[in-house]
Design a protein around this motif. Structure first.
Motif, PDB file in Angstrom:
ATOM      1  N   GLN A 113      10.692   2.093  -3.435  1.00 15.91           N
ATOM      2  CA  GLN A 113       9.437   1.505  -2.981  1.00 15.91           C
ATOM      3  C   GLN A 113       8.901   2.232  -1.760  1.00 15.91           C
ATOM      4  O   GLN A 113       7.693   2.491  -1.662  1.00 15.91           O
ATOM      5  N   ARG A 114       9.786   2.599  -0.828  1.00 16.77           N
ATOM      6  CA  ARG A 114       9.343   3.324   0.375  1.00 16.77           C
ATOM      7  C   ARG A 114       8.865   4.724   0.017  1.00 16.77           C
ATOM      8  O   ARG A 114       7.880   5.214   0.552  1.00 16.77           O
ATOM      9  N   HIS A 117       5.451   4.492  -1.645  1.00 20.90           N
ATOM     10  CA  HIS A 117       4.400   4.238  -0.649  1.00 20.90           C
ATOM     11  C   HIS A 117       4.064   5.520   0.096  1.00 20.90           C
ATOM     12  O   HIS A 117       2.892   5.842   0.315  1.00 20.90           O
ATOM     13  N   ARG A 139      -4.010   2.620   3.543  1.00 17.74           N
ATOM     14  CA  ARG A 139      -2.872   2.939   2.681  1.00 17.74           C
ATOM     15  C   ARG A 139      -1.691   3.434   3.491  1.00 17.74           C
ATOM     16  O   ARG A 139      -0.539   3.166   3.171  1.00 17.74           O
ATOM     17  N   GLY A 142      -0.370   0.335   5.631  1.00 18.13           N
ATOM     18  CA  GLY A 142       0.020  -0.852   4.879  1.00 18.13           C
ATOM     19  C   GLY A 142      -0.967  -1.982   4.960  1.00 18.13           C
ATOM     20  O   GLY A 142      -0.661  -3.114   4.593  1.00 18.13           O
TER      21      GLY A 142
END
Length: 224
Positions: A113-114, A117, A139, A142
């Motif tokens: 997930q990191r 992102h 983006r 966050g």
């Protein structure tokens, strides 16, 4: 392809983290270092885009190494991966300009997930025009500008599933059918096709028709 350097003094942990990164589409591990000295040489010689950095290293504290790496390669990005939970350590890491702070132990999905992102937010900012708009900035940090991504999805869609379909398509290196995409992501072919068609509508994917000897042509999808 995002080039990653893994820095961890534990050889087994470093191997696991390397495997996690290499399972994630769009990322490649260009090197592994087990102490600060090795890491500095690797940053200079391999020029990674991203470093997975442990805090506790045998020769130098990882947060001190962070500043040294920036002197060698000012634009290198860092995700801290550490068992260190002290609030001051986290605050110091944030002041050092890290991308994320991930506390050990963690699962592949936690790291994925990191990475995703980072890939989506920082990658889009890197290819932006001379000026970034608010959506580009949000983006990275966050935040949200206007309706959330989930709110903009068609009814019944999941933001997480859409992200997985994007990853599968982007990392495939070729076009995929709905059935192939569904197998990679772990969803039904019909569901995969709905997400793929949505990506086509957004302009992120394109359709390629594959003609066989008989019957209707197969719709295949490729990342744009």
């Amino acid at each position: 392809m995002i080039r990653v350097l893994v820095v961890d003094d534990d050889f087994m942990v470093a191997r696991i983290h390397r495997g996690f990164v290499e399972r994630t589409p769009g990322f490649e591990v260009v090197g592994v270092a087990h102490n600060a000295a090795e890491a500095l040489v690797a940053v200079e010689e391999l020029a990674p885009d991203l470093v997975l950095l442990d805090v506790y290293l045998p020769d130098v504290l990882g947060l001190d190494l962070l500043q040294q790496m920036r002197e060698v390669k000012p634009d290198v990005d860092v995700i801290v991966i550490s068992a260190a939970r002290e609030a001051e350590t986290v605050r110091r890491a944030l002041r050092g300009g890290i991308v994320h702070y991930l506390i050990k132990p963690f699962s592949y999905d936690d790291l994925r997930q990191r990475l995703v992102h980072y890939q989506e937010a920082y990658g889009q900012l890197a290819v932006a025009e001379a000026e970034a708009d608010q959506a580009d900035v949000d983006r990275v940090f966050g935040g949200a500008s206007g309706p959330t991504a989930s709110a903009r999805l068609p009814k019944g869609f999941s933001a997480e599933t859409l992200r997985l379909v994007e990853e599968a398509l982007r990392g495939a290196g070729t076009d995929l059918s709905a059935a192939e995409t569904g197998e990679v992501v772990g969803i039904a072919r019909v569901s995969a096709r709905r997400y793929l068609e949505h990506l086509v509508t957004l302009g992120r994917a394109e359709v390629r028709l594959k003609y066989g000897e008989v019957g209707r042509p197969e719709r295949r999808y490729a990342w744009r």
